[in-house]
Design an enzyme around this catalytic site. Structure first.
Site, PDB file in Angstrom:
ATOM      1  N   GLY A   1       0.823  -1.147   0.005  1.00 41.21           N
ATOM      2  CA  GLY A   1      -0.241  -0.032  -0.015  1.00 41.21           C
ATOM      3  C   GLY A   1       0.826   1.290  -0.054  1.00 41.21           C
ATOM      4  O   GLY A   1       0.364   2.330   0.244  1.00 41.21           O
TER       5      GLY A   1
ATOM      6  N   LEU B   1      -4.875  -9.697 -12.962  1.00 45.38           N
ATOM      7  CA  LEU B   1      -5.495  -8.983 -14.068  1.00 45.38           C
ATOM      8  C   LEU B   1      -6.795  -8.619 -14.146  1.00 45.38           C
ATOM      9  O   LEU B   1      -7.640  -9.209 -13.206  1.00 45.38           O
ATOM     10  CB  LEU B   1      -5.267 -10.295 -15.081  1.00 45.38           C
ATOM     11  CG  LEU B   1      -5.352  -9.772 -16.503  1.00 45.38           C
ATOM     12  CD1 LEU B   1      -4.009  -8.678 -16.798  1.00 45.38           C
ATOM     13  CD2 LEU B   1      -5.162 -10.726 -17.573  1.00 45.38           C
TER      14      LEU B   1
ATOM     15  N   ASN C   1      -2.236   2.411 -14.674  1.00 43.64           N
ATOM     16  CA  ASN C   1      -1.300   1.607 -13.867  1.00 43.64           C
ATOM     17  C   ASN C   1      -0.066   2.360 -13.746  1.00 43.64           C
ATOM     18  O   ASN C   1       0.463   2.981 -14.515  1.00 43.64           O
ATOM     19  CB  ASN C   1      -1.251   0.158 -14.554  1.00 43.64           C
ATOM     20  CG  ASN C   1      -0.357  -0.824 -13.786  1.00 43.64           C
ATOM     21  OD1 ASN C   1      -0.413  -0.676 -12.413  1.00 43.64           O
ATOM     22  ND2 ASN C   1       0.478  -1.495 -14.424  1.00 43.64           N
TER      23      ASN C   1
ATOM     24  N   HIS D   1       4.129   1.219 -13.420  1.00 38.35           N
ATOM     25  CA  HIS D   1       4.977  -0.221 -13.574  1.00 38.35           C
ATOM     26  C   HIS D   1       6.445   0.091 -13.554  1.00 38.35           C
ATOM     27  O   HIS D   1       6.827   1.097 -13.658  1.00 38.35           O
ATOM     28  CB  HIS D   1       5.049  -1.006 -14.881  1.00 38.35           C
ATOM     29  CG  HIS D   1       5.569  -2.082 -15.035  1.00 38.35           C
ATOM     30  ND1 HIS D   1       5.058  -3.285 -14.328  1.00 38.35           N
ATOM     31  CD2 HIS D   1       6.894  -2.450 -15.631  1.00 38.35           C
ATOM     32  CE1 HIS D   1       6.107  -4.386 -14.922  1.00 38.35           C
ATOM     33  NE2 HIS D   1       7.044  -3.801 -15.372  1.00 38.35           N
TER      34      HIS D   1
ATOM     35  N   ASP E   1       0.354  -4.975 -18.509  1.00 38.05           N
ATOM     36  CA  ASP E   1       1.246  -3.896 -18.811  1.00 38.05           C
ATOM     37  C   ASP E   1       1.520  -3.345 -20.130  1.00 38.05           C
ATOM     38  O   ASP E   1       2.596  -3.137 -20.591  1.00 38.05           O
ATOM     39  CB  ASP E   1       2.754  -4.360 -18.359  1.00 38.05           C
ATOM     40  CG  ASP E   1       2.865  -4.908 -16.845  1.00 38.05           C
ATOM     41  OD1 ASP E   1       2.087  -4.270 -16.016  1.00 38.05           O
ATOM     42  OD2 ASP E   1       3.537  -5.837 -16.426  1.00 38.05           O
TER      43      ASP E   1
ATOM     44  N   GLU F   1       8.661   6.855  -8.851  1.00 40.59           N
ATOM     45  CA  GLU F   1       7.097   6.578  -8.863  1.00 40.59           C
ATOM     46  C   GLU F   1       6.203   7.479  -8.158  1.00 40.59           C
ATOM     47  O   GLU F   1       5.201   8.162  -8.539  1.00 40.59           O
ATOM     48  CB  GLU F   1       6.982   4.939  -8.503  1.00 40.59           C
ATOM     49  CG  GLU F   1       7.569   4.256  -9.435  1.00 40.59           C
ATOM     50  CD  GLU F   1       7.044   2.620  -8.872  1.00 40.59           C
ATOM     51  OE1 GLU F   1       5.858   2.574  -8.276  1.00 40.59           O
ATOM     52  OE2 GLU F   1       7.911   1.495  -8.953  1.00 40.59           O
TER      53      GLU F   1
END
Ligand code: GRF
Length: 203
Positions: A17, A90, A103, A105, A146, A175
Site C-alpha cells: 500500500g 489481471l 497503472n 509499472h 502492462d 514513482e
C-alpha cells in the site's frame, strides 16, 4: 478560475500500500485534486489494513472480479477512474471502463513487463540484462498485463553496484513523483489515443 471538484477514483492494491499512501499524501498536500471513493484489494494485505485504519471504504476480492461485478462496483462507488497501485491480478475491464484504468509499472515498458514481471523480479531482470537506465511507466490499462498506451515515463541511472533492492528504492522514489503528477494531469484533461500513442490534452 474555479478549481474542478476532486476527481473520484478507486485504487486497486495487493501489497504494502506504499503507492496508495503516496497518493493519499498527494491529496492531502493539494498536489492531487482527487478523492478515494473505495479501496479494492486482491487479498488481505498490509495496504488494505492501512486503508481501513484511515477510515477508507475497503473491500477484498480474492478472485478475479467478474466483468459485470467490476462495472457495478465502479458505478456504485461513483468513481471516474480506476487506479492500479501495486495490484497484481489481471482485471477484465468492462467496455465502459476501457481507457479509464491507469497503472504504474516499475520499469521502462515495454521492457520488463507482462505476466510474472512484478516486484523485485523486475529490478533483477534489469540488472541481469546489464541496462544502464531504468525507471517507471504510467500507462492506461487494457485487459492484459502492462500493455496499454503509455502516458508518461521517468528514468534513473542503474549504478554499477546496484542490487535489486537499491534499484527498487531509486525507482520507487521516481514513482512517488510521477504517479500523482500524471494522475493530476489526467484528471484535469482528456486523453487522445492515436495509433496506440496516448496524449493528455489539457481540458
Ligand atoms: C510498485 O513498484 C509499482 O510500480 C507496482 O507495485 C509496486 C508498489 O506496490 N505497480 P505497493 O504500493 O508497495 O503495494
Amino acid at each position: 478560475m474555479t478549481r474542478r471538484p476532486p476527481t473520484p477514483f478507486v485504487p486497486f492494491i495487493s501489497g504494502t500500500g506504499r503507492t496508495l499512501q503516496n497518493l493519499v499524501r498527494s491529496i492531502e498536500s493539494g498536489a492531487l485534486n482527487a478523492r478515494i471513493c473505495q479501496v479494492v484489494a486482491s487479498r488481505e494485505c498490509p495496504g488494505i489494513e492501512w486503508a481501513r485504519a484511515q477510515g477508507l471504504p475497503a473491500v477484498v476480492h480474492n478472485a478475479v472480479i467478474p466483468r459485470d461485478d467490476l462495472a457495478e462496483l465502479m458505478a456504485d462507488s461513483g468513481a471516474e477512474w480506476g487506479v492500479l497501485a501495486g495490484y497484481t491480478r489481471l482485471l477484465d475491464l468492462p467496455d465502459l471502463w476501457q481507457s479509464r484504468f491507469v497503472n504504474i509499472h516499475p520499469a521502462l515498458l515495454p521492457s520488463f513487463g507482462g505476466p510474472g514481471w512484478y516486484g523485485d523480479r523486475v529490478h533483477r531482470g534489469v540488472l541481469e540484462a546489464g541496462c544502464k537506465v531504468s525507471g517507471c511507466t504510467v500507462h492506461l490499462c487494457d485487459s492484459t498485463y502492462d500493455t496499454g498506451p503509455i502516458l508518461a515515463q521517468r528514468c534513473c541511472p542503474v549504478l554499477d553496484d546496484d542490487t535489486p533492492e537499491t534499484l527498487a528504492r531509486r525507482v520507487f522514489e521516481l514513482e512517488c513523483e510521477l504517479y500523482p503528477e500524471v494522475l493530476e494531469r489526467l484528471f484535469s484533461g482528456r486523453v487522445s489515443i492515436e495509433a496506440g500513442r496516448a496524449r493528455i490534452i489539457p481540458a
